[in-house]
Write an enzyme that holds these catalytic residues in place. Structure first.
Site, PDB file in Angstrom:
ATOM      1  N   ILE A   1      29.530  41.446  53.511  1.00 50.45           N
ATOM      2  CA  ILE A   1      29.006  42.634  54.183  1.00 50.45           C
ATOM      3  C   ILE A   1      27.860  42.178  55.072  1.00 50.45           C
ATOM      4  O   ILE A   1      27.031  41.362  54.673  1.00 50.45           O
ATOM      5  CB  ILE A   1      28.571  43.742  53.200  1.00 50.45           C
TER       6      ILE A   1
ATOM      7  N   ASN B   1      25.765  33.838  54.671  1.00 49.68           N
ATOM      8  CA  ASN B   1      24.608  34.713  54.539  1.00 49.68           C
ATOM      9  C   ASN B   1      23.380  33.906  54.921  1.00 49.68           C
ATOM     10  O   ASN B   1      23.091  32.876  54.307  1.00 49.68           O
ATOM     11  CB  ASN B   1      24.486  35.231  53.100  1.00 49.68           C
TER      12      ASN B   1
ATOM     13  N   MET C   1      19.395  40.359  55.610  1.00 41.45           N
ATOM     14  CA  MET C   1      20.510  39.430  55.787  1.00 41.45           C
ATOM     15  C   MET C   1      21.772  39.982  55.141  1.00 41.45           C
ATOM     16  O   MET C   1      21.744  41.031  54.490  1.00 41.45           O
ATOM     17  CB  MET C   1      20.164  38.064  55.176  1.00 41.45           C
ATOM     18  N   CYS C   2      22.845  39.270  55.288  1.00 42.23           N
ATOM     19  CA  CYS C   2      24.148  39.695  54.774  1.00 42.23           C
ATOM     20  C   CYS C   2      24.240  39.445  53.268  1.00 42.23           C
ATOM     21  O   CYS C   2      23.329  38.923  52.646  1.00 42.23           O
ATOM     22  CB  CYS C   2      25.252  38.925  55.490  1.00 42.23           C
ATOM     23  N   GLN C   3      25.369  39.823  52.680  1.00 37.31           N
ATOM     24  CA  GLN C   3      25.625  39.515  51.283  1.00 37.31           C
ATOM     25  C   GLN C   3      27.042  38.972  51.131  1.00 37.31           C
ATOM     26  O   GLN C   3      27.941  39.319  51.900  1.00 37.31           O
ATOM     27  CB  GLN C   3      25.431  40.739  50.390  1.00 37.31           C
TER      28      GLN C   3
END
Length: 259
Positions: A78, A108, A1-3
């Protein structure tokens, strides 16, 4: 996953140190390489930098790392794509206008099979569940308070309810700000640290870099940094509890208002 990475403070501050470590996770120390973005509030203005390239390879990210933009509200992201192709329109953070102010949102997580009704006012440009959720949040707020932005005490329960609805679908960690208040919601992982006097040195996890904040601050400065996982290895970060919608203002969490 994203941050996610966020900053809220009582005086305009740059985020260069935190972004140095955070951006390394976009393809160097972690695999979040499907684009990135960062938003800085400056008064009622908001500048956003987005790139579909990994942050570790992005000339725009190099610029942000070296350019000390001072802000009291910053949201960065990100991306590790779960829904939507790797493209600029799918990069967070997303920005919309509500009540004469910019609102910025980054997410996220993943909301499987999330297909909300097309809103009459806010519509997604890209193809992410994240942007659809942002549009739904803003549409809910706009319809709940058609006369304009309410007090925080009135806004919070409405935001909390729509957040609970979305979090029931899947993982829904997010950062949201209008440049006045900074909202964070944790589904799984989100932590924060408040830096204030007496300041000390901090060392990044993702880069061999140390900054002594005592040399860069005044005794009255206060800065809250929020991240998916801690950015430093010599400071104590506070986990935000799953299900908690936290508000930051002037570098402090406002837990006492809603307890």
């Amino acid at each position: 996953m994203c941050q996610l990475l966020g900053m809220n403070c009582n005086v305009p501050t740059d985020i260069c140190f935190s972004f140095e470590g955070f951006s390394a996770r976009g393809g160097k120390t972690d695999h979040h390489s499907d684009g990135w973005g960062i938003a800085f509030f400056e008064g009622k203005g908001c500048r956003i930098f987005l790139d579909a390239k990994p942050s570790i390879d992005s000339p725009i990210a190099d610029f942000v790392r070296c350019y000390p933009i001072h802000s009291t509200h910053v949201i960065a992201h990100i991306r590790k794509a779960t829904q939507g192709e790797v493209a600029l329109e799918n990069c967070h953070p997303f920005r919309r206008e509500l009540w004469g102010r910019y609102w910025v949102f980054a997410h996220n997580g993943n909301l499987p099979d999330f297909q909300p009704p097309i809103q009459s006012f806010y519509q997604a440009v890209g193809h992410t569940d994240s942007e659809k959720a942002f549009c739904l949040i803003l549409e809910t707020l706009r319809q709940s308070f058609p006369e304009g932005k309410p007090s925080l005490e009135k806004l919070y329960p409405v935001l909390q309810q729509v957040t609970k609805t979305l979090a029931a679908i899947g993982v829904f960690n997010y950062l949201l700000s209008d440049g006045e208040h900074f909202f964070t919601h944790c589904s799984t992982n989100l932590s924060y640290i408040v830096r204030q006097a007496p300041f000390a040195a901090a060392h990044l996890i993702d880069q061999d870099m140390t900054v002594d904040f005592n040399e860069l601050t005044t005794p009255s400065d206060r800065v809250a940094v929020i991240a998916t996982t801690p950015l430093t290895d010599n400071e104590v970060w506070t986990p935000i509890q799953p299900g908690e919608l936290l508000v930051f203002q002037d570098g402090l969490p406002l837990r006492h208002i809603f307890n």
